[in-house]
Design a protein around this motif. Structure first.
Motif, PDB file in Angstrom:
ATOM      1  N   PHE A 159       0.983  -1.482   0.010  1.00 61.37           N
ATOM      2  CA  PHE A 159      -0.099  -0.120  -0.205  1.00 61.37           C
ATOM      3  C   PHE A 159       0.877   1.437   0.198  1.00 61.37           C
ATOM      4  O   PHE A 159       0.426   2.452  -0.669  1.00 61.37           O
ATOM      5  CB  PHE A 159      -1.127  -0.084   1.221  1.00 61.37           C
ATOM      6  CG  PHE A 159      -1.353   1.227   1.098  1.00 61.37           C
ATOM      7  CD1 PHE A 159      -2.900   1.683   0.036  1.00 61.37           C
ATOM      8  CD2 PHE A 159      -1.399   2.550   2.604  1.00 61.37           C
ATOM      9  CE1 PHE A 159      -3.371   3.154   0.921  1.00 61.37           C
ATOM     10  CE2 PHE A 159      -2.334   3.767   2.624  1.00 61.37           C
ATOM     11  CZ  PHE A 159      -3.227   3.750   1.836  1.00 61.37           C
ATOM     12  N   ASN A 166       3.048   0.873  -3.843  1.00 59.86           N
ATOM     13  CA  ASN A 166       2.152   1.110  -4.516  1.00 59.86           C
ATOM     14  C   ASN A 166       1.840   1.864  -5.265  1.00 59.86           C
ATOM     15  O   ASN A 166       0.955   2.615  -6.025  1.00 59.86           O
ATOM     16  CB  ASN A 166       1.795   0.102  -5.063  1.00 59.86           C
ATOM     17  CG  ASN A 166       2.502  -1.531  -5.186  1.00 59.86           C
ATOM     18  OD1 ASN A 166       4.034  -0.912  -5.208  1.00 59.86           O
ATOM     19  ND2 ASN A 166       2.519  -2.332  -5.561  1.00 59.86           N
ATOM     20  N   THR A 167       0.899   2.605  -3.445  1.00 61.90           N
ATOM     21  CA  THR A 167      -0.544   3.317  -3.846  1.00 61.90           C
ATOM     22  C   THR A 167       0.145   4.871  -3.547  1.00 61.90           C
ATOM     23  O   THR A 167      -0.596   5.789  -4.017  1.00 61.90           O
ATOM     24  CB  THR A 167      -1.619   3.090  -2.751  1.00 61.90           C
ATOM     25  OG1 THR A 167      -2.123   1.254  -3.416  1.00 61.90           O
ATOM     26  CG2 THR A 167      -2.510   4.289  -2.601  1.00 61.90           C
ATOM     27  N   LEU A 168       1.040   4.912  -2.071  1.00 63.59           N
ATOM     28  CA  LEU A 168       1.121   6.692  -1.997  1.00 63.59           C
ATOM     29  C   LEU A 168       2.944   6.851  -2.447  1.00 63.59           C
ATOM     30  O   LEU A 168       3.333   7.920  -2.724  1.00 63.59           O
ATOM     31  CB  LEU A 168       1.714   6.181  -0.553  1.00 63.59           C
ATOM     32  CG  LEU A 168       0.173   6.123   0.182  1.00 63.59           C
ATOM     33  CD1 LEU A 168       0.081   6.264   1.679  1.00 63.59           C
ATOM     34  CD2 LEU A 168      -1.050   6.730  -0.502  1.00 63.59           C
TER      35      LEU A 168
END
Length: 108
Positions: A20, A23-25
């Motif tokens: 998370f 990859n996301t932030l």
């Protein structure tokens, strides 16, 4: 010079959390710290060098599968020039020191 070093969060799924935050932030894993004999591991993530910016410290405690709302927050680490002096100042101002200056068990 004082500065915020990191904010620590406890979590129950280190792999999912690292995915998370990376990859996301878009954070980078800066370093990891394993303490098998003490039952935990740390992963430090951020957007820049730890020496230059505040980072996120993810703490995975072995055998803890769930945290309730409010008990996953661990601490905010703040750098000071003299830890013993800072603790004395906090006490003088009426603060309570739960653990005095010095290395954590298992660290140097």
């Amino acid at each position: 010079m004082n500065r915020i070093l990191n904010t620590m969060l406890r979590l129950s799924d280190i792999e999912k959390s690292v995915i998370f935050y990376t990859n996301t932030l878009g954070m980078d894993v800066l370093r990891t710290f394993e303490r098998h004999e003490q039952g935990f591991s740390l992963t430090f993530l951020g957007y820049g060098k730890e020496s230059e910016t505040c980072v996120l410290e993810l703490t995975y405690n072995y055998r803890v599968n769930k945290y309730e709302m409010g008990n996953a927050f661990g601490h905010i680490a703040i750098s000071v020039d003299d830890c013993s002096k800072a603790c004395d100042q906090i006490k003088d101002l009426g603060g309570k020191i739960l653990r005095g200056a010095g290395p954590l068990a298992g660290s140097d």
